[in-house]
Design a protein around this motif. Structure first.
Motif, PDB file in Angstrom:
ATOM      1  N   PHE A   1     -13.489 -20.525 -60.440  1.00 18.86           N
ATOM      2  CA  PHE A   1     -14.379 -19.516 -60.501  1.00 18.86           C
ATOM      3  C   PHE A   1     -14.520 -18.465 -59.294  1.00 18.86           C
ATOM      4  CE2 PHE A   1     -18.721 -17.988 -60.095  1.00 18.86           C
ATOM      5  CZ  PHE A   1     -19.115 -17.908 -61.372  1.00 18.86           C
ATOM      6  N   ALA A   2     -14.293 -19.105 -58.006  1.00 23.12           N
ATOM      7  CA  ALA A   2     -14.315 -18.348 -56.891  1.00 23.12           C
ATOM      8  C   ALA A   2     -12.922 -17.500 -56.801  1.00 23.12           C
ATOM      9  CB  ALA A   2     -13.926 -19.137 -55.595  1.00 23.12           C
ATOM     10  N   SER A   3     -11.993 -17.378 -57.741  1.00 17.51           N
ATOM     11  CA  SER A   3     -10.748 -16.739 -57.623  1.00 17.51           C
ATOM     12  C   SER A   3     -10.920 -15.418 -58.320  1.00 17.51           C
ATOM     13  CB  SER A   3      -9.673 -17.697 -58.019  1.00 17.51           C
ATOM     14  OG  SER A   3      -9.478 -18.699 -57.315  1.00 17.51           O
ATOM     15  N   ASP A   4      -9.942 -14.489 -58.029  1.00 17.62           N
ATOM     16  CA  ASP A   4      -9.525 -13.098 -58.637  1.00 17.62           C
ATOM     17  C   ASP A   4      -8.381 -13.337 -59.352  1.00 17.62           C
ATOM     18  OD1 ASP A   4     -11.603 -11.523 -57.100  1.00 17.62           O
ATOM     19  OD2 ASP A   4     -10.316 -12.025 -55.371  1.00 17.62           O
ATOM     20  N   LYS A   5      -7.373 -14.118 -59.118  1.00 14.11           N
ATOM     21  CA  LYS A   5      -6.423 -14.448 -60.010  1.00 14.11           C
ATOM     22  C   LYS A   5      -5.890 -15.973 -59.736  1.00 14.11           C
ATOM     23  CE  LYS A   5      -4.255  -9.954 -58.771  1.00 14.11           C
ATOM     24  NZ  LYS A   5      -3.149  -9.118 -58.202  1.00 14.11           N
ATOM     25  N   VAL A   6      -5.191 -16.570 -60.943  1.00 13.12           N
ATOM     26  CA  VAL A   6      -4.649 -17.836 -60.791  1.00 13.12           C
ATOM     27  C   VAL A   6      -3.227 -17.787 -60.957  1.00 13.12           C
ATOM     28  CG1 VAL A   6      -4.670 -19.948 -62.001  1.00 13.12           C
ATOM     29  CG2 VAL A   6      -6.854 -18.809 -61.887  1.00 13.12           C
TER      30      VAL A   6
ATOM     31  N   GLU B   1     -14.649 -19.105 -71.282  1.00 15.85           N
ATOM     32  CA  GLU B   1     -15.752 -18.932 -72.289  1.00 15.85           C
ATOM     33  C   GLU B   1     -17.110 -19.468 -71.943  1.00 15.85           C
ATOM     34  OE1 GLU B   1     -13.982 -20.789 -75.762  1.00 15.85           O
ATOM     35  OE2 GLU B   1     -12.507 -19.356 -75.945  1.00 15.85           O
ATOM     36  N   ALA B   2     -17.032 -20.842 -71.165  1.00 12.25           N
ATOM     37  CA  ALA B   2     -18.458 -21.395 -70.814  1.00 12.25           C
ATOM     38  C   ALA B   2     -19.109 -20.568 -69.883  1.00 12.25           C
ATOM     39  CB  ALA B   2     -18.118 -22.901 -70.336  1.00 12.25           C
ATOM     40  N   THR B   3     -18.411 -19.944 -68.803  1.00 14.70           N
ATOM     41  CA  THR B   3     -19.020 -19.313 -67.684  1.00 14.70           C
ATOM     42  C   THR B   3     -19.039 -17.803 -67.831  1.00 14.70           C
ATOM     43  OG1 THR B   3     -16.981 -19.267 -66.477  1.00 14.70           O
ATOM     44  CG2 THR B   3     -18.040 -21.246 -66.101  1.00 14.70           C
ATOM     45  N   GLY B   4     -18.256 -17.176 -68.772  1.00 14.98           N
ATOM     46  CA  GLY B   4     -18.194 -15.820 -68.757  1.00 14.98           C
ATOM     47  C   GLY B   4     -17.437 -15.014 -67.694  1.00 14.98           C
ATOM     48  N   LYS B   5     -16.772 -16.001 -67.049  1.00 16.18           N
ATOM     49  CA  LYS B   5     -16.024 -15.525 -65.823  1.00 16.18           C
ATOM     50  C   LYS B   5     -14.762 -14.855 -66.054  1.00 16.18           C
ATOM     51  CE  LYS B   5     -14.124 -15.612 -61.684  1.00 16.18           C
ATOM     52  NZ  LYS B   5     -14.408 -14.606 -60.387  1.00 16.18           N
TER      53      LYS B   5
END
Length: 301
Positions: free
Chosen positions: A179-184, A210-214
């Motif tokens: 959630f804190a990331s721009d990329k994985v 899907e759950a967070t909308g991130k």
């Protein structure tokens, strides 16, 4: 410039080969980027990838912060301390739980460890064994996946890149990190169990998205200890490319690190590849793919 002349030779070797241009070392980023490296399967090289990508970016003149979200603290150990008890990311999470308004840049700086390698400086927010228990306790909070993001937001303006190492399992640590990331970045080996872990991780990231909308961007796959001569690994690369295609990743976003003796030897001494070997030819051979990915990050490809 690097402290050691050998690193100037390595720098020159990379520019002469055309892997990077000289001006990339002096370039600056407009915005910091946060990158998580993960896979639910253990032993696939997440820590190795975190350390060596971070080292490559530091070598290229970038300001780098590593965050160790794994209670096993393997990334933290590269910084020459056995324990960071009472001086780790755990303490920041604990203080966030008590009063999140007290989390600010000055407080976070008290827990950041600075380390000067010969090729440049890397900072780290280390971990410790009790982190897992603290994360369990944090589950009762409202929207606990926001905690790490809040911490990073207070400090990331001091860095070009923040790279997060994650544990070999799902849970709040992974949720906080992505959630804190721009990329994985997904780390794996071309082995059946590693790829199973990779598929599970991709599924969980999609569900969390899907759950967070991130908007979570999976930016690449790192394949560690690859041996083309091993038929099973060679065949398993087909699955790696299939996973990449499903994620709309180009082949250039697959970072393949061949099996060699340099990596385990450097791990034994708790040294990044660039610190372990100061030979320019070996550095190019063993770090080329990290350099190419780092270049894509820097120039924004």
């Amino acid at each position: 410039r690097c402290k050691n002349k050998t690193y100037d030779d390595i720098r020159s070797a990379f520019t002469e080969k055309g892997l990077v241009k000289e001006d990339i070392f002096a370039s600056t980023k407009k915005e910091p980027e946060v990158i998580t490296i993960t896979n639910q399967k253990g032993g696939v090289g997440k820590t190795t990838s975190t350390i060596n990508l971070g080292s490559t970016l530091a070598f290229m003149g970038k300001k780098v912060l590593l965050i160790d979200m794994d209670a096993q603290s393997q990334t933290s150990r590269y910084f020459k301390k056995i324990s960071y008890k009472n001086k780790s990311i755990l303490n920041l999470i604990e203080q966030y739980r008590e009063d999140k308004t007290k989390i600010d840049e000055q407080l976070i700086k008290k827990y950041i460890v600075h380390h000067e390698f010969d090729f440049g400086r890397i900072d780290i927010l280390p971990s410790e064994l009790k982190l897992s228990k603290m994360l369990e306790l944090s589950r009762v909070m409202h929207m606990p996946h926001l905690i790490l993001n809040k911490i990073i937001d207070n400090i990331k303006h001091n860095y070009d890149y923040v790279i997060i190492d994650t544990p070999p399992y799902s849970g709040l640590s992974l949720e906080m990190s992505i959630f804190a990331s721009d990329k994985v970045l997904l780390a794996t080996e071309a082995e059946t169990f590693s790829l199973e872990g990779l598929n599970v991780t991709v599924s969980e990231i999609k569900e969390f998205k899907e759950a967070t909308g991130k908007d979570i961007k999976i930016d690449g796959i790192i394949v560690n200890t690859y041996e083309k001569r091993v038929s099973a690994q060679y065949d398993n690369m087909d699955e790696v490319y299939e996973i990449a295609a499903d994620l709309d990743l180009e082949d250039s976003n697959i970072i393949i690190n061949n099996k060699n003796v340099i990596v385990p030897n450097s791990q034994k001494l708790l040294l990044p590849i660039l610190e372990y070997t100061k030979d320019s030819k070996i550095a190019i051979a063993e770090s080329e793919n990290y350099f190419l990915y780092a270049k894509r990050l820097i120039i924004g490809e």
